[in-house]
Scaffold this active site. Structure first.
Site, PDB file in Angstrom:
ATOM      1  N   MET A 276     -29.703  -5.259 -21.317  1.00 25.19           N
ATOM      2  CA  MET A 276     -30.525  -4.586 -22.319  1.00 25.19           C
ATOM      3  C   MET A 276     -31.868  -4.197 -21.727  1.00 25.19           C
ATOM      4  O   MET A 276     -32.567  -5.031 -21.146  1.00 25.19           O
ATOM      5  CB  MET A 276     -30.726  -5.507 -23.532  1.00 25.19           C
ATOM      6  CG  MET A 276     -31.654  -4.942 -24.584  1.00 25.19           C
ATOM      7  SD  MET A 276     -31.001  -3.407 -25.307  1.00 25.19           S
ATOM      8  CE  MET A 276     -32.532  -2.537 -25.650  1.00 25.19           C
ATOM      9  N   ASN A 278     -35.015  -3.785 -22.406  1.00 24.84           N
ATOM     10  CA  ASN A 278     -36.337  -4.047 -22.975  1.00 24.84           C
ATOM     11  C   ASN A 278     -37.402  -3.571 -21.993  1.00 24.84           C
ATOM     12  O   ASN A 278     -37.287  -3.813 -20.793  1.00 24.84           O
ATOM     13  CB  ASN A 278     -36.508  -5.541 -23.230  1.00 24.84           C
ATOM     14  CG  ASN A 278     -35.304  -6.140 -23.920  1.00 24.84           C
ATOM     15  OD1 ASN A 278     -34.954  -5.724 -25.012  1.00 24.84           O
ATOM     16  ND2 ASN A 278     -34.643  -7.080 -23.261  1.00 24.84           N
ATOM     17  N   HIS A 310     -28.494   1.492 -14.186  1.00 30.36           N
ATOM     18  CA  HIS A 310     -28.399   1.989 -15.559  1.00 30.36           C
ATOM     19  C   HIS A 310     -29.619   1.529 -16.370  1.00 30.36           C
ATOM     20  O   HIS A 310     -30.287   2.327 -17.024  1.00 30.36           O
ATOM     21  CB  HIS A 310     -27.095   1.459 -16.188  1.00 30.36           C
ATOM     22  CG  HIS A 310     -26.909   1.797 -17.629  1.00 30.36           C
ATOM     23  ND1 HIS A 310     -26.014   2.747 -18.062  1.00 30.36           N
ATOM     24  CD2 HIS A 310     -27.492   1.323 -18.754  1.00 30.36           C
ATOM     25  CE1 HIS A 310     -26.058   2.837 -19.374  1.00 30.36           C
ATOM     26  NE2 HIS A 310     -26.953   1.973 -19.833  1.00 30.36           N
ATOM     27  N   GLU A 311     -29.928   0.249 -16.302  1.00 31.30           N
ATOM     28  CA  GLU A 311     -31.029  -0.278 -17.118  1.00 31.30           C
ATOM     29  C   GLU A 311     -32.376   0.287 -16.666  1.00 31.30           C
ATOM     30  O   GLU A 311     -33.237   0.593 -17.490  1.00 31.30           O
ATOM     31  CB  GLU A 311     -31.061  -1.811 -17.046  1.00 31.30           C
ATOM     32  CG  GLU A 311     -29.811  -2.491 -17.574  1.00 31.30           C
ATOM     33  CD  GLU A 311     -29.417  -2.021 -18.956  1.00 31.30           C
ATOM     34  OE1 GLU A 311     -30.305  -1.755 -19.795  1.00 31.30           O
ATOM     35  OE2 GLU A 311     -28.197  -1.897 -19.202  1.00 31.30           O
TER      36      GLU A 311
HETATM   37 ZN   LIG Z   1     -27.750   1.610 -21.706  1.00 30.67          ZN
END
Ligand SMILES: [Zn+2]
Length: 858
Positions: A276, A278, A310-311
């Site tokens: 994720m 953040n 990706h993140e």
């Molecule tokens: Zn994503």
């Protein structure tokens, strides 16, 4: 967010579509959030101040909050300080603060004191545990910040955040900003304050409390850390080096320096998604970040690097510029998926990422060839509907469409458009139109027309190509319809840049041609060689070539590049599964494929053979099929557990793929005994066996394995401290075929020993095992009420796997069950599965006889 790789899937309009958005009368500017967790009691105290702007006089403030108990709420503004009465609107996950008298328009401050519980549902502010201790961690996307603290939980309501956390002595904390102060505060506690964030959406806030340890690095002036529970941080070196390379690449590509002060990548013991984004504090499940170099497979290293890339792409696409509403989540997820390949190709060109992209485009076309698919932009209002938008459309299809547009525009023009878009909307929000209008302005090309036709329409184009030649000129007629199983045609057309390749010509000799409308004609010079209509495999469409053109292409396969061969193989396989090609035609293509071949094409061929093995092979045809499948796989890799001298990484994965497929299809006794030996060595000392080869060996050993192997794997799973090894042992438990062991594996799912984060994938894997499928479904039905409590946001992993059934009776059973048991977060995935099951039955009915003739003929 990065979903983990389990069957992604979609669509009943939710019955609870009553959610309302927040009124635009009270707009947050700044939050000061103070959280004091009590890990022992699994609770926390929260104190929060929100500076807001009242657009008009208000006597009631509506905001998001769910599951919190309020101690005191006051609102001040216009020289008054008023105590508010809190009332809850649970179905909408909102509260309203009623004021005894109206406050005037202008600046105001809301103060809230509240208590919460650290839940076990892996969302909001939740409890994570290791064998030795507890952690308080967060996962907010899409709509769960409201479970942690009251907030205006919509992506366009960006604000700045001051976070402070009161934590136990010896513990630390991580949040979006860097630590600006750390002061003792009595009772064995200390207070950690974090720097004020830039303007971000609520879903990007992170709070992590525990004894995390980190390794440190950095690039271009940005400090980067990889963190985990104590000892695990040492497994972060590979991710750290990937992150440094990726941040440096993006700084250059985007033309905007990494937009936050620091970057932490943190592995959390219990985490539902893959990772994720953040802002400045990216969270991961442990297997998506941590690598033991002694036991990591090539696939695992690529997986970690891919998730990291990706993140970090999201720090620009998502965090710096955020979609206005969730219907445009593709602006986040599709872009992050699209961008991932760029820094990785620069870092590790030998990984052949562009070929993986060609394979991924074909997979997205397949996923999109259902009536139950959805447009890239789909409206969603409730939390349940929003959560279901994180699917193969938002990620894979969007990335594939962007690759098509990039090839047509040219890489530099595309990048310049991206830079203009990010600059224009930095620290703000944008919608689809903002993106493609900026791209069209920057490039002077009709990007808006192409994008709109792919973003707002469901499904994928199928182009019927008809080629007439005369007097040295080729007339190519193209007719569009929507790609669906034969007999379900829908008239639909897209605005598509078609970039073709004449076989045998290295460079792009034909400019791309834009088509629109149901039929188009393209005059092209030269009839001397066949024309492949999807240069570099980057177009997002399927092509129905005429039989003559198909035969001509089959004779010139070596004149296509590797991505184009992947594209053609995937195209023909897609058409065969949708009854638009005879299966014998597909098998003829496989026989003609040049050997050796690049790893992704072997993976795709192996997958298609395993599908045929499961769908069309009977006891009567098995032996013949095993011989035929072995022929079709011959020449790609040595069928040996021993590595040949000088074997590179791609060749090793290719060999593992061939061994795995032959093990799955069966008929090789020596292969099975070899697999058992490798698996045995691996289980005794994981580092003594090549990790990439150990993977198929373990799967084959389990498939033909006994109770002793089952028990050994189970105890290793329970005892191992290495996240990836744990995952391998657990996955192997789902591969057994012996009925007694299948039942043991199913019972184990509901024994409490499988971590909540691993349960969706474990059950999905059992549902995909033909020997376990039926009994797993029975167990799922019996435990449905528990599952909806334990994994409320991950039910799609289960319903999405029901498409592995291929019989009409099963479908009736699913429909009857879900008529009385709502599928919740698995609703869209269920609809996809029911349709996949129909398509599978139709495929079998249409292709069985032809398949049997084809394998008998050889
Ligand atoms: Zn994503």
């Amino acid at each position: 967010m990065k979903r983990i790789a389990i069957a992604l899937s979609t669509l009943f309009v939710s019955a609870s579509a009553l959610a309302v958005r927040l009124p635009q009368t009270v707009i947050p500017a700044h939050y000061a959030v103070s959280i004091a967790p009590d890990l022992a009691a699994e609770t926390y105290r929260g104190d929060e101040t929100i500076d807001v702007e009242m657009k008009e006089p208000v006597s009631s403030i509506t905001m998001h909050a769910i599951g919190l108990d309020f101690r005191d709420v006051q609102v001040s503004g216009g020289g008054k300080n008023l105590r508010a009465t809190v009332s809850s609107d649970a179905p909408n996950e909102m509260i309203s603060l009623a004021l005894p008298e109206p406050l005037p328009a202008g600046a105001a401050t809301i103060r809230l004191a509240f208590d919460g519980r650290l839940n076990r549902q892996l969302r909001g502010l939740y409890l994570s545990k290791t064998a030795t201790r507890k952690y308080a961690v967060t996962q907010f996307e899409a709509t769960d910040a409201r479970r942690a603290f009251p907030c205006f939980d919509e992506p366009a309501m960006k604000a700045t955040f001051d976070i402070d956390l009161l934590v136990d002595k010896g513990d630390t904390a991580i949040s979006n900003g860097r630590i600006v102060s750390d002061t003792p505060e009595g009772e064995g506690k200390h207070r950690i304050r974090f720097a004020t964030t830039p303007r971000i959406s609520t879903y990007l806030v992170a709070i992590l409390v525990g004894d995390f340890q980190c390794i440190e690095g950095g690039v271009d002036g940005t400090p980067i850390r990889v963190c985990g529970t104590p000892g695990r941080e040492q497994l972060g070196a590979f991710a750290l080096s990937a992150a440094e390379s990726v941040v440096h690449f993006y700084n250059d590509y985007y033309g905007i320096k990494y937009p936050f002060e620091k970057l932490d990548l943190i592995a959390i013991p219990d985490f539902e998604a893959g990772a994720m984004e953040n802002a400045g504090a990216v969270t991961f499940r442990e297997t998506a970040l941590l690598i033991d170099p002694r036991t990591a497979s090539i696939g695992q290293r690529k997986g970690v690097a891919g998730t990291v890339a990706h993140e970090i792409a999201h720090m620009w696409f998502g965090d710096l510029v955020t979609m206005k509403w969730w219907d445009d989540i593709w602006l986040n997820e599709g872009f992050a998926t699209f961008m991932t390949g760029k820094p990785l190709t620069a870092w590790k060109p030998e990984w052949n990422i562009p070929l993986d992209n060609a394979a991924q485009t074909v997979n997205s076309l397949s996923y999109d060839s259902q009536r139950a698919t959805r447009p890239i932009r789909t409206s969603a209002e409730t939390s349940e509907d929003i959560g279901q938008l994180f699917d193969g459309i938002a990620y894979g299809k969007t990335a594939a469409v962007l690759r098509m547009v990039e090839q047509w525009m040219g890489e530099d023009a595309f990048r310049d458009g991206i830079r203009a878009y990010l600059r224009k909307y930095s620290f703000g929000n944008a919608a689809a139109e903002d993106f493609w209008t900026t791209m069209a302005d920057a490039s002077k090309q009709p990007v808006d027309a192409v994008m709109k036709s792919f973003v707002d329409q469901p499904g994928a184009p199928l182009l019927h190509a008809d080629d007439a030649c005369g007097r040295g000129e080729r007339k190519l007629n193209l007719a569009q319809e929507r790609m669906l199983p034969l007999g379900r045609s829908v008239e639909q057309s897209w605005v598509i840049p078609i970039c073709a390749r004449k076989t045998g010509v290295r460079a792009a000799t034909q400019p791309c041609v834009m088509i629109s409308g149901p039929t188009s004609q393209m005059p092209l010079p030269g009839c001397d060689s066949p024309l492949f209509l999807n240069r570099n495999g980057r177009g997002y469409y399927a092509t129905d070539y005429s039989p003559a053109e198909r035969a001509a292409l089959r004779g010139r396969l070596s004149e296509l590049n590797a991505a184009e061969r992947i594209s053609l193989q995937g195209n023909e396989w897609l058409l065969a599964r949708n009854q638009r090609r005879d299966i014998s035609d597909y098998l003829t293509l496989l026989a003609a494929m040049p050997r050796p071949a690049d790893r992704p094409i072997v993976e795709a061929i192996a997958n298609s053979l395993e599908f045929l093995d499961r769908r069309l092979v009977t006891d009567a045809t098995r032996a013949r099929w095993q011989r035929r499948a072995a022929e079709l796989l011959r020449g790609y890799a040595p069928v040996s557990w021993q590595a040949p001298a000088g074997e590179g990484e791609e060749a090793r994965v290719t060999r593992a793929t061939v061994l795995g497929a032959l093990g799955e299809i069966g008929g090789y006794q020596t292969l099975i005994s070899g697999a058992r030996q490798i698996a045995d060595r691996f289980l005794r000392e994981p580092a003594s066996v090549d990790a990439t080869i150990a993977l198929p060996a373990l799967g084959i050993a389990a498939r033909y394995g006994n109770a002793a192997l089952f028990d050994r794997l189970r105890s290793l799973y329970e005892q191992s401290k290495t996240p990836d090894l744990k995952r391998r042992y657990l996955n192997a438990l789902t591969d057994f075929r012996d009925p007694k062991l299948v039942q043991k594996a199913i019972d184990y799912a509901f024994s409490g020993a499988v971590r909540t984060q691993d349960l969706p994938g474990y059950l999905a894997s059992l549902l995909n095992n033909p020997a376990a499928r039926a009994d797993t479904w029975t167990a799922v039905k019996n435990h449905w009420a528990d599952l909806t409590q334990e994994i409320p946001t991950a039910l799609g992993a289960i319903t999405g796997s029901l498409g592995s059934f291929c019989d009409p009776e099963a479908k009736k059973d699913f429909e009857a069950f879900f008529a009385t048991h709502p599928a919740g977060s698995g609703t869209r995935a269920l609809r996809r599965s029911l349709e996949a099951l129909d398509t599978c039955v139709a495929f079998r009915n249409a292709q069985q006889a032809s398949f049997e003739r084809a394998i008998a003929a050889k």
